[in-house]
Enzyme design. Structure first.
Site, PDB file in Angstrom:
ATOM      1  N   HIS A  65       1.002  -1.164  -0.006  1.00 32.54           N
ATOM      2  CA  HIS A  65       0.002   0.063   0.088  1.00 32.54           C
ATOM      3  C   HIS A  65       0.671   1.202   0.107  1.00 32.54           C
ATOM      4  O   HIS A  65       1.866   1.405   0.669  1.00 32.54           O
ATOM      5  CB  HIS A  65      -1.143   0.013   1.206  1.00 32.54           C
ATOM      6  CG  HIS A  65      -2.211   0.896   1.062  1.00 32.54           C
ATOM      7  ND1 HIS A  65      -2.083   2.214   1.337  1.00 32.54           N
ATOM      8  CD2 HIS A  65      -3.325   0.724   0.641  1.00 32.54           C
ATOM      9  CE1 HIS A  65      -3.067   2.873   1.163  1.00 32.54           C
ATOM     10  NE2 HIS A  65      -3.921   1.968   0.896  1.00 32.54           N
ATOM     11  N   ASP A  72      -7.807  -5.321  -0.354  1.00 33.24           N
ATOM     12  CA  ASP A  72      -8.411  -6.053  -1.459  1.00 33.24           C
ATOM     13  C   ASP A  72      -7.871  -7.817  -1.175  1.00 33.24           C
ATOM     14  O   ASP A  72      -8.373  -8.363  -1.901  1.00 33.24           O
ATOM     15  CB  ASP A  72      -7.611  -5.608  -2.667  1.00 33.24           C
ATOM     16  CG  ASP A  72      -8.121  -4.164  -2.995  1.00 33.24           C
ATOM     17  OD1 ASP A  72      -7.226  -3.186  -3.142  1.00 33.24           O
ATOM     18  OD2 ASP A  72      -9.324  -4.026  -2.952  1.00 33.24           O
TER      19      ASP A  72
HETATM   20  C1  SDX Z   1      -5.876   0.366  -3.151  1.00 33.65           C
HETATM   21  O1  SDX Z   1      -4.437   4.744  -1.942  1.00 33.65           O
HETATM   22  C2  SDX Z   1      -5.345   4.062  -1.592  1.00 33.65           C
HETATM   23  O2  SDX Z   1      -5.594   4.263  -0.345  1.00 33.65           O
HETATM   24  C3  SDX Z   1      -5.756   2.869  -2.376  1.00 33.65           C
HETATM   25  C4  SDX Z   1      -6.816   2.043  -1.506  1.00 33.65           C
HETATM   26  C5  SDX Z   1      -8.321   2.739  -1.516  1.00 33.65           C
HETATM   27  O3  SDX Z   1      -8.784   2.220  -0.497  1.00 33.65           O
HETATM   28  O4  SDX Z   1      -8.417   3.664  -2.142  1.00 33.65           O
HETATM   29  O5  SDX Z   1      -6.398   1.591  -0.349  1.00 33.65           O
HETATM   30  C6  SDX Z   1      -7.032   0.759  -2.138  1.00 33.65           C
HETATM   31  O6  SDX Z   1      -5.699   0.640  -4.156  1.00 33.65           O
HETATM   32  C7  SDX Z   1      -5.163  -0.763  -2.408  1.00 33.65           C
HETATM   33  C8  SDX Z   1      -3.886  -1.370  -3.104  1.00 33.65           C
HETATM   34  C9  SDX Z   1      -4.469  -2.447  -4.172  1.00 33.65           C
HETATM   35  N1  SDX Z   1      -3.381  -2.717  -5.131  1.00 33.65           N
HETATM   36  C10 SDX Z   1      -2.854  -3.706  -4.966  1.00 33.65           C
HETATM   37  O7  SDX Z   1      -3.082  -4.650  -4.152  1.00 33.65           O
HETATM   38  C11 SDX Z   1      -1.973  -4.128  -6.268  1.00 33.65           C
HETATM   39  C12 SDX Z   1      -0.545  -4.841  -5.650  1.00 33.65           C
HETATM   40  N2  SDX Z   1       0.059  -3.487  -4.724  1.00 33.65           N
HETATM   41  C13 SDX Z   1       1.004  -2.805  -5.548  1.00 33.65           C
HETATM   42  O8  SDX Z   1       1.036  -2.755  -6.923  1.00 33.65           O
HETATM   43  C14 SDX Z   1       1.599  -1.751  -4.688  1.00 33.65           C
HETATM   44  O9  SDX Z   1       1.759  -2.154  -3.501  1.00 33.65           O
HETATM   45  C15 SDX Z   1       0.870  -0.369  -4.474  1.00 33.65           C
HETATM   46  C16 SDX Z   1       0.806   0.018  -5.749  1.00 33.65           C
HETATM   47  C17 SDX Z   1      -0.478  -0.871  -3.721  1.00 33.65           C
HETATM   48  C18 SDX Z   1       1.593   0.374  -3.618  1.00 33.65           C
HETATM   49  O10 SDX Z   1       2.959   0.806  -4.240  1.00 33.65           O
HETATM   50  P1  SDX Z   1       3.844   1.549  -3.298  1.00 33.65           P
HETATM   51  O11 SDX Z   1       3.809   1.668  -1.661  1.00 33.65           O
HETATM   52  O12 SDX Z   1       4.376   2.869  -4.055  1.00 33.65           O
HETATM   53  O13 SDX Z   1       4.933   0.686  -3.527  1.00 33.65           O
HETATM   54  P2  SDX Z   1       6.136   0.781  -4.600  1.00 33.65           P
HETATM   55  O14 SDX Z   1       5.570   0.554  -5.719  1.00 33.65           O
HETATM   56  O15 SDX Z   1       7.023   1.909  -4.280  1.00 33.65           O
HETATM   57  O16 SDX Z   1       6.906  -0.444  -4.170  1.00 33.65           O
HETATM   58  C19 SDX Z   1       7.901  -0.658  -3.041  1.00 33.65           C
HETATM   59  C20 SDX Z   1       8.751  -1.907  -3.222  1.00 33.65           C
HETATM   60  C21 SDX Z   1       9.156  -1.941  -4.509  1.00 33.65           C
HETATM   61  O17 SDX Z   1      10.406  -2.639  -4.735  1.00 33.65           O
HETATM   62  P3  SDX Z   1      11.713  -1.663  -5.037  1.00 33.65           P
HETATM   63  O18 SDX Z   1      11.426  -0.879  -6.148  1.00 33.65           O
HETATM   64  O19 SDX Z   1      11.838  -0.873  -3.476  1.00 33.65           O
HETATM   65  O20 SDX Z   1      12.726  -2.673  -5.178  1.00 33.65           O
HETATM   66  O21 SDX Z   1       7.829  -2.911  -2.821  1.00 33.65           O
HETATM   67  C22 SDX Z   1       7.639  -3.742  -4.249  1.00 33.65           C
HETATM   68  C23 SDX Z   1       7.926  -2.764  -5.416  1.00 33.65           C
HETATM   69  O22 SDX Z   1       8.577  -3.586  -6.393  1.00 33.65           O
HETATM   70  N3  SDX Z   1       6.295  -3.936  -3.919  1.00 33.65           N
HETATM   71  C24 SDX Z   1       5.814  -5.210  -4.165  1.00 33.65           C
HETATM   72  C25 SDX Z   1       4.487  -5.219  -4.172  1.00 33.65           C
HETATM   73  N4  SDX Z   1       4.165  -3.968  -3.824  1.00 33.65           N
HETATM   74  C26 SDX Z   1       5.205  -3.222  -3.773  1.00 33.65           C
HETATM   75  N5  SDX Z   1       6.411  -6.607  -4.517  1.00 33.65           N
HETATM   76  C27 SDX Z   1       5.410  -7.578  -4.746  1.00 33.65           C
HETATM   77  N6  SDX Z   1       4.375  -7.302  -4.600  1.00 33.65           N
HETATM   78  C28 SDX Z   1       3.724  -6.266  -4.349  1.00 33.65           C
HETATM   79  N7  SDX Z   1       2.405  -6.438  -4.181  1.00 33.65           N
END
Ligand code: SDX
Length: 393
Positions: free
Chosen positions: A270, A328
Site C-alpha cells: 500500500h 483487497d
Molecule cells: C487500493 O491509495 C489508497 O488508499 C488505495 C486503496 C483505497 O482504499 O483507495 O487503499 C485501495 O488501491 C489498495 C492497493 C491495491 N493494489 C494492489 O494490491 C496491487 C498490488 N500492490 C502494488 O502494486 C503496490 O503495493 C501499490 C501500488 C499498492 C503500492 O505501491 P508503493 O507503496 O508505492 O510501493 P512501490 O510501488 O513503491 O513498491 C515499493 C517496493 C518496490 O520494490 P523496490 O522498487 O523498492 O525494490 O515494494 C515492491 C515494489 O516492487 N512491491 C511489491 C508489491 N508492492 C510493492 N512487491 C511484490 N508484490 C507487491 N504487491
C-alpha cells in the site's frame, strides 16, 4: 495548496489538500473517519450511518438517520429511459465500463442537480449518486448475464436491496440471507473512504474545473478500475485461483521478489500503510465468519490466501519493504462466496466508495480556494529547435 496537519506529537506532514474527513496513520496502521476508528465503525455501525458521518461530520441522531435513510431509499430507482444505455453495450462489456458510461450520462437526465454553485442541487446530487449506484451496478451485472433488471424495493436496507437486485429473478421469490446482507454492508463500510487515494484525487481534480457531480464521479470510477487500485480485488482472486494449491505459493513469492519480473502479489502492499491495513484485518475476520456461516469455510482459495499471507509475512523481502495484505486481499474471497463473479468486485468497490468521493467533492467545493490547482511540470525536453523540411529529414 499545501496544508500542514498534526495528529500526534512528532507526526506532521504537508498535504496536497486540507481535509477533516479521513485520517490514515500509515505507520501505525490506523484509519479514522471523522475521528472514529474503522474497526469500531465496521463492528458497531452500518453503511448508511457511516455515509451520514462522512457527509456531515457527526454520527446522526435516530431521527436524523431515519430521515437520511428515507431520502436514500426513495432515490434508488433510475430514470426508466436510462435502461437504453445498458442495452447499448455488448453483453460481455465489463460492468465498470457500463458504470462509467451510465454515471456520466446521469447529468443528461437529472438537470436539477448539476449546478454545483447551488447547495441544494449539490445535496440532491449527493443523495441521488449514493442511492442509485447499487441499482446501476446490479443492472450492469444483470445485463451481463442476460437476466431482466430487478427494481429496488423500499422495504429493504441498502445492502439487502443490492443483493436482491443482483440475485433475484422474476420467476421466484428471493429472501435475502441476513448473513450475506451483514457481510455486504460491512464490505461497503470498509471501502467507504480512504483519504486522497488515486480515484478520490481524480474526483477532486475534476471538481476543481467546475464539472458537474456526475461527471466527477464517472472520472473516479474510471480511475478506480485500474488493477493497482480498485481493480486489485478482482486481480487478487484471479491470482489466488492461478496459484490454486499451497504447494505453488513459493513459485509466486519468488516471482514477486524477482527484480527483473514486474509481477506483484495482488492485494499486497500500500502506498500509505507501512504497517497493517486495518481494513484487511476486519475483512479477514469477516471472511472466516461468512464462509463458516455459509458452510464453505473449507474453501481451498481461503486456505491458499491464508498460507500465502503467512509465507509472505515470514519472508524478509516483504517484511523489509513493509508489504502487508491490503483491503483487497480477502474481499474477493467473501464476494465470490456470496455468488459474485470477479467482474463485479470492482463495481462493488465503486458503489461503496461513492460516498467518499462525494464527501471529498463537497469538501473541495466548500473551500473558497477550491481549485485543487493545476499541476505544473519539470520540463526536460528540447528547446528552441528550427523546423526542417521533410526532404531534409
Ligand atoms: C487500493 O491509495 C489508497 O488508499 C488505495 C486503496 C483505497 O482504499 O483507495 O487503499 C485501495 O488501491 C489498495 C492497493 C491495491 N493494489 C494492489 O494490491 C496491487 C498490488 N500492490 C502494488 O502494486 C503496490 O503495493 C501499490 C501500488 C499498492 C503500492 O505501491 P508503493 O507503496 O508505492 O510501493 P512501490 O510501488 O513503491 O513498491 C515499493 C517496493 C518496490 O520494490 P523496490 O522498487 O523498492 O525494490 O515494494 C515492491 C515494489 O516492487 N512491491 C511489491 C508489491 N508492492 C510493492 N512487491 C511484490 N508484490 C507487491 N504487491
Amino acid at each position: 495548496r499545501a496544508g500542514v496537519f498534526t495528529y500526534d506529537p512528532g507526526f506532521t506532514s504537508t498535504a496536497s489538500c486540507d481535509s477533516t474527513i479521513t485520517f490514515i496513520d500509515g505507520g501505525k496502521g490506523e484509519l479514522l473517519h471523522r475521528g472514529y476508528p474503522i474497526d469500531q465503525l465496521a463492528g458497531k455501525s452500518h453503511y448508511l450511518e457511516v455515509c451520514y458521518l462522512l457527509l456531515y461530520g457527526e454520527l446522526p441522531s435516530a431521527a436524523e438517520l431515519e430521515k437520511f435513510e428515507g431520502l436514500i431509499t426513495h432515490h434508488t430507482m433510475l430514470h426508466e429511459q436510462m435502461q437504453n444505455f445498458f442495452r447499448g453495450f455488448r453483453r460481455d462489456a465489463h460492468p465498470m465500463a457500463i458504470m462509467v458510461g451510465v454515471v456520466g450520462a446521469m447529468s443528461a437526465f437529472y438537470h436539477d442537480s448539476t449546478d454545483i454553485s447551488d447547495a441544494d442541487q449539490r445535496e440532491i446530487a449527493s443523495h441521488r449518486l449514493i442511492a442509485k449506484m447499487p441499482t446501476i451496478a446490479a443492472w450492469a451485472y444483470k445485463y451481463s448475464i442476460g437476466q431482466p433488471f430487478i427494481y429496488p424495493r423500499n422495504d429493504l436496507d441498502y445492502a439487502s436491496n443490492f443483493l436482491r437486485m443482483c440475485f433475484a429473478v422474476p420467476a421466484e421469490d428471493y429472501e435475502v440471507n441476513p448473513i450475506l446482507s451483514r457481510a455486504m454492508d460491512r464490505i461497503f463500510t470498509l471501502h467507504a473512504d480512504h483519504e486522497q487515494n488515486a480515484s478520490t484525487s481524480t474526483v477532486r481534480l475534476a471538481s476543481s474545473s467546475g464539472a458537474n457531480p456526475f461527471a466527477c464521479i464517472a472520472a473516479g470510477i474510471a480511475c478506480l478500475w485500474g488493477p493497482a487500485h480498485g481493480g486489485a480485488n478482482q486481480a487478487c482472486l484471479e491470482m489466488l485461483k492461478e496459484i490454486g494449491t499451497p504447494d505453488r505459493i513459493p513459485e509466486f513469492i519468488a516471482r514477486a521478489k524477482d527484480k527483473n519480473d514486474p509481477y506483484r502479489l495482488m492485494g499486497f502492499g500500500h502506498r500509505v500503510y507501512k504497517n497493517h491495513d486495518p481494513r484487511a484485518t476486519v475483512m479477514k475476520q469477516s471472511a472466516d465468519e461468512v464462509l463458516e456461516l455459509l458452510g464453505v469455510d473449507n474453501n481451498p482459495i481461503l486456505q491458499v490466501a491464508k498460507e500465502l499471507e503467512a509465507a509472505a509475512l515470514a519472508d524478509p523481502y516483504f517484511a523489509d519493504k513493509k508489504l502487508f495484505p491490503n483491503v483487497d486481499f480477502y474481499s474477493g474471497i467473501i464476494l465470490e462466496a456470496m455468488g459474485f463473479p470477479t467482474s463485479m468486485f470492482t463495481p462493488i468497490f465503486a458503489v461503496a466508495r461513492t460516498v467518499g468521493w462525494i464527501s471529498q467533492w463537497k469538501e473541495q467545493l466548500s473551500d473558497p480556494q477550491h481549485k485543487i490547482g493545476r499541476p505544473r511540470q519539470l520540463y526536460l525536453g528540447e528547446v528552441n529547435r528550427d523546423y526542417s523540411d521533410i526532404e531534409t529529414r
